[in-house]
Design a protein around this motif. Sequence first.
Motif, PDB file in Angstrom:
ATOM      1  N   LEU A 120      38.418  65.078   5.289  1.00  0.00           N
ATOM      2  CA  LEU A 120      37.457  64.771   6.347  1.00  0.00           C
ATOM      3  C   LEU A 120      36.061  65.236   5.955  1.00  0.00           C
ATOM      4  O   LEU A 120      35.073  64.531   6.182  1.00  0.00           O
ATOM      5  N   CYS A 152      42.439  60.121   6.440  1.00  0.00           N
ATOM      6  CA  CYS A 152      42.311  61.212   7.413  1.00  0.00           C
ATOM      7  C   CYS A 152      43.237  60.997   8.607  1.00  0.00           C
ATOM      8  O   CYS A 152      43.844  61.954   9.111  1.00  0.00           O
ATOM      9  N   THR A 157      38.667  56.871   6.789  1.00  0.00           N
ATOM     10  CA  THR A 157      39.359  56.852   8.080  1.00  0.00           C
ATOM     11  C   THR A 157      40.871  56.773   7.925  1.00  0.00           C
ATOM     12  O   THR A 157      41.615  57.483   8.608  1.00  0.00           O
ATOM     13  N   THR A 198      41.409  68.677   6.366  1.00  0.00           N
ATOM     14  CA  THR A 198      40.090  69.307   6.419  1.00  0.00           C
ATOM     15  C   THR A 198      39.259  68.939   5.196  1.00  0.00           C
ATOM     16  O   THR A 198      38.065  68.614   5.309  1.00  0.00           O
TER      17      THR A 198
END
Length: 218
Positions: A213, A161, A158, A210
């Motif tokens: 994640l 990202c 978390t 991207t």
Amino acid sequence: MKTFSLTGGARIGRANATYPFVNLYVDENTLKINASLVGNLIFQPQDIISIKPYSSVPFIGKGIKILHRVENYNQHVVFWTMTDPEFVISEIKKTGFLEKTNFPSTEKDLTIVQQQKQGGFPLKPFVKIIFTIIWYPLFLYDFIPFFWGNKEGKPFGTGVCTALGLLFTTALFTLISGDFRKLILKEGRTLEDIKKSAIFILLISGIMFTAFLTFALS
């Protein structure tokens, strides 16, 4: 009026910007080095002590070193070029810029003097403070528990990202929103001063966001 422009790299203090993120522009009244987030420097002829060929590593790191009198700029200013430094200096001379270095300092353009007082970094000071307070802790949010022995989780989650998403969003708004640029840029600075860096950050942060994640959700 004869002008000279060239794309290359730059070293301002300890910060380095590689090719093609730096633009050199010279006319008879101004010399500009736009190294995007590394620094936007503008000189008048009276600011210059000398411009000399410079080499850090023989046959590899070559350019011109600009010795100047602007107190709010870092004293170590080098423009890197793949072109012969002597040729670059000769082209600068052809603009008539160096012929005016002995002009009285009272003839300086006050708008340029005001920009010099702001320093070379194009962003307002609070931007660096906010990123220090918010961005780095987001990375630490993921990494510290992992390195303290919590091997069950993943080092990218978390926090990472969110940090990359924040970076992507900031770069995007910088490119598309004039109001946002007015908020973060120093007075007199424009999109052209930071455009290359903003595009680069947008692309890199988007790709990394991207990838991380996808890793975090896998």
